[in-house]
Design a protein around this motif. Structure first.
Motif, PDB file in Angstrom:
ATOM      1  N   VAL A   1       0.843  -1.208   0.000  1.00  0.00           N
ATOM      2  CA  VAL A   1       0.000   0.000   0.000  1.00  0.00           C
ATOM      3  C   VAL A   1       0.875   1.254   0.000  1.00  0.00           C
ATOM      4  N   ALA A   2       1.904   1.254   0.841  1.00  0.00           N
ATOM      5  CA  ALA A   2       2.804   2.403   0.891  1.00  0.00           C
ATOM      6  C   ALA A   2       3.504   2.603  -0.449  1.00  0.00           C
ATOM      7  N   GLY A   3       3.906   1.496  -1.082  1.00  0.00           N
ATOM      8  CA  GLY A   3       4.593   1.606  -2.363  1.00  0.00           C
ATOM      9  C   GLY A   3       3.743   2.269  -3.422  1.00  0.00           C
ATOM     10  N   VAL A   4       2.476   1.896  -3.503  1.00  0.00           N
ATOM     11  CA  VAL A   4       1.577   2.495  -4.490  1.00  0.00           C
ATOM     12  C   VAL A   4       1.331   3.967  -4.173  1.00  0.00           C
ATOM     13  N   ILE A   5       0.950   4.243  -2.923  1.00  0.00           N
ATOM     14  CA  ILE A   5       0.615   5.617  -2.535  1.00  0.00           C
ATOM     15  C   ILE A   5       1.839   6.531  -2.623  1.00  0.00           C
ATOM     16  N   ASP A   6       3.002   6.037  -2.213  1.00  0.00           N
ATOM     17  CA  ASP A   6       4.212   6.860  -2.254  1.00  0.00           C
ATOM     18  C   ASP A   6       4.554   7.279  -3.670  1.00  0.00           C
ATOM     19  N   ASN A   7       4.447   6.346  -4.604  1.00  0.00           N
ATOM     20  CA  ASN A   7       4.769   6.688  -5.983  1.00  0.00           C
ATOM     21  C   ASN A   7       3.758   7.663  -6.581  1.00  0.00           C
ATOM     22  N   LEU A   8       2.490   7.492  -6.230  1.00  0.00           N
ATOM     23  CA  LEU A   8       1.473   8.437  -6.690  1.00  0.00           C
ATOM     24  C   LEU A   8       1.707   9.820  -6.090  1.00  0.00           C
ATOM     25  N   ALA A   9       2.049   9.862  -4.793  1.00  0.00           N
ATOM     26  CA  ALA A   9       2.322  11.144  -4.135  1.00  0.00           C
ATOM     27  C   ALA A   9       3.552  11.805  -4.728  1.00  0.00           C
ATOM     28  N   ASN A  10       4.583  11.013  -4.965  1.00  0.00           N
ATOM     29  CA  ASN A  10       5.825  11.516  -5.539  1.00  0.00           C
ATOM     30  C   ASN A  10       5.584  12.098  -6.922  1.00  0.00           C
ATOM     31  N   GLY A  11       4.807  11.373  -7.730  1.00  0.00           N
ATOM     32  CA  GLY A  11       4.519  11.858  -9.075  1.00  0.00           C
ATOM     33  C   GLY A  11       3.565  13.042  -9.068  1.00  0.00           C
ATOM     34  N   GLY A  12       2.524  12.980  -8.249  1.00  0.00           N
ATOM     35  CA  GLY A  12       1.544  14.054  -8.213  1.00  0.00           C
ATOM     36  C   GLY A  12       2.110  15.368  -7.721  1.00  0.00           C
ATOM     37  N   ALA A  13       3.115  15.297  -6.846  1.00  0.00           N
ATOM     38  CA  ALA A  13       3.726  16.514  -6.316  1.00  0.00           C
ATOM     39  C   ALA A  13       4.367  17.351  -7.411  1.00  0.00           C
ATOM     40  N   ARG A  14       4.866  16.711  -8.436  1.00  0.00           N
ATOM     41  CA  ARG A  14       5.662  17.414  -9.447  1.00  0.00           C
ATOM     42  C   ARG A  14       4.838  18.375 -10.296  1.00  0.00           C
ATOM     43  N   PRO A  15       3.741  17.925 -10.918  1.00  0.00           N
ATOM     44  CA  PRO A  15       2.918  18.904 -11.637  1.00  0.00           C
ATOM     45  C   PRO A  15       2.169  19.851 -10.700  1.00  0.00           C
ATOM     46  N   PHE A  16       1.761  19.359  -9.513  1.00  0.00           N
ATOM     47  CA  PHE A  16       1.021  20.223  -8.590  1.00  0.00           C
ATOM     48  C   PHE A  16       1.873  21.406  -8.153  1.00  0.00           C
ATOM     49  N   PHE A  17       3.038  21.124  -7.584  1.00  0.00           N
ATOM     50  CA  PHE A  17       3.886  22.219  -7.122  1.00  0.00           C
ATOM     51  C   PHE A  17       4.486  23.002  -8.294  1.00  0.00           C
ATOM     52  N   GLY A  18       4.662  22.335  -9.452  1.00  0.00           N
ATOM     53  CA  GLY A  18       5.098  23.066 -10.638  1.00  0.00           C
ATOM     54  C   GLY A  18       4.070  24.106 -11.039  1.00  0.00           C
TER      55      GLY A  18
END
Length: 435
Positions: free
Chosen positions: A275-292
């Motif tokens: 569960v952490a692996g899936v959520i972490d990768n989604l969070a890691n990826g989502g942060a990039r366009p969001f904060f961009g």
């Protein structure tokens, strides 16, 4: 240039540049497992060969170093070959190297051979990364933070869809065959898509004049950029934040195991680690366009301050409250969400400061900071072994993030404002010379 020639250059629609961006995102997604899927192979390799975990993690550091330190050369090759040939050839070659690297991992019977695989895959991943990020900042001067964020999201979130398949395959057919089949799949997709890539010609992209953030009026050569103090400030900031995140990215499975929560079933039959692996990768990826996107609206430094302050708090929380299954998942997700955006914020800031003309090479030079930061990862193991727990590691990571917040707000931003004011003054004086 004639009107016909101009029309020909401007022919691609807005949709075409989005297609180029999407291809870049997919290619980045195909190299995501090389970094973010690595943690799932460590324990099986250690068990199969009786290798020390710290020695195995040296391969991870080698990969990250090669994936970053050669990117300036690879970016220069792309620019030298030209907008039509450069991206195609570099990404195609990268796909071959990525596949070969994981094939070597599959057959490695010694640590030395594992390190060779890390070298080969690192070279391939670096060429793909440099090219795709360079294309993003060139095709989207008007939405630079968002475009680079989406591109980097492919690298951050691309592993999310394969977390479960990788772990299932390792459990059923072993880590070696898992390396083998993912090598062929990921490398093959990259090789095919590479031939659709190209960079824009002059006149093909919108003007960046309407942007809301500070942007230089001039384009600096790589040599001029390296002579600028503000570049080295950005470099140190990148090293500090990147190192903190890589320590967790490389060790997340080991941390969960030490906390005693890795195999606890918490959701739909899935363990905490899955569960952490899936959520972490989604969070890691989502942060990039969001904060961009946020940085396109309020500025790069203010966005850095928000993200890295939250990141420092997240590291502290994982060390103090992350020892139960769900708090581990939540705290780890917060870390990845407040770390992944460095790969959109720093390339955007670099191009804002030093212009788009040499952006592929310049952003690649800044990206080498990630390679330097990779060698902090084994130090985390040493600190953990010395103290007997992960708390000190997370405390150090938190402090590193808070230092970067202070540098962004109180050093970099004032310097950028001063430089922008000087450029504007020079432009006015040039337009209206004294009589």
């Amino acid at each position: 240039m004639t009107n016909a020639a101009t029309a020909q250059v401007q022919a691609p629609s807005n949709g075409y540049r989005w297609m180029q961006l999407i291809i870049g995102v997919v290619c980045m997604g195909m190299i995501a497992n090389l970094q973010y899927g690595w943690t799932y192979f460590v324990s099986p390799m250690a068990k199969a060969h009786s290798w020390d975990v710290g020695s195995i993690q040296v391969a991870f550091s080698i990969f990250v170093a090669l994936e970053t330190w050669l990117t300036p050369l690879q970016g220069w090759i792309v620019d030298t070959l030209g907008p039509n040939r450069g991206p195609k050839l570099m990404v195609a070659a990268g796909g071959v190297f990525v596949a070969l690297g994981w094939l070597i991992n599959a057959w490695a019977g010694s640590l030395e051979m594992l390190y060779v695989g890390a070298i080969v895959s690192g070279i391939g991943a670096g060429g793909i990364y440099a090219t795709c990020v360079g294309n993003a900042v060139k095709w989207f001067p008007d939405r630079r933070g968002l475009a680079v964020g989406l591109t980097a999201a492919g690298f951050g979130a691309g592993a999310a869809v394969t977390v479960i398949p990788i772990q299932m395959m390792i459990a059923s057919i072993g880590y070696s065959d898992t390396f083998f089949w993912f090598a062929l799949g990921q490398g093959g997709i990259i090789f095919v898509l590479a031939w659709l890539l190209r960079s824009p010609q002059p006149g093909e992209v919108p003007s960046g004049s309407a942007v809301k953030v500070l942007q230089s009026r001039n384009s600096s050569t790589p040599g001029q950029m390296l002579a600028s103090p503000i570049f080295w400030l950005l470099y140190v900031m990148f090293v500090l934040v990147s190192a903190s995140g890589l320590m967790v990215a490389a060790q997340i499975a080991l941390i969960a195991k030490d906390y005693g929560v890795s195999q606890t079933v918490i959701l739909f039959g899935a363990s905490t680690l899955i569960v952490a692996g899936v959520i972490d990768n989604l969070a890691n990826g989502g942060a990039r366009p969001f904060f961009g996107w946020v940085s396109d609206q309020i500025g790069r430094e203010y966005t850095m301050a928000i993200a890295f302050t939250a990141g420092g708090i997240a590291y502290w929380l994982l060390g103090t409250a992350g020892t139960t299954p769900w708090t581990f998942v939540i705290c780890a997700a917060l870390i990845f969400f407040t770390w992944g955006e460095i790969f959109s914020l720093f390339p955007s800031t670099c191009t804002d400061m030093f212009g788009p003309k040499y952006a592929t090479t310049n952003t690649s030079l800044l990206y080498t900071a990630k390679g330097l930061s990779a060698f902090v990862v084994p130090l985390a193991n040493l600190l953990k072994a010395y103290t007997g727990n992960w708390y000190a590691v997370f405390a150090v990571a938190a402090v590193m993030n808070f230092i970067v917040v202070a540098m962004a707000l109180f050093v970099v931003r004032p310097m950028r404002i001063s430089i922008s004011a000087s450029e504007n003054k020079a432009a006015v004086e040039h337009a209206h010379p004294a009589e």
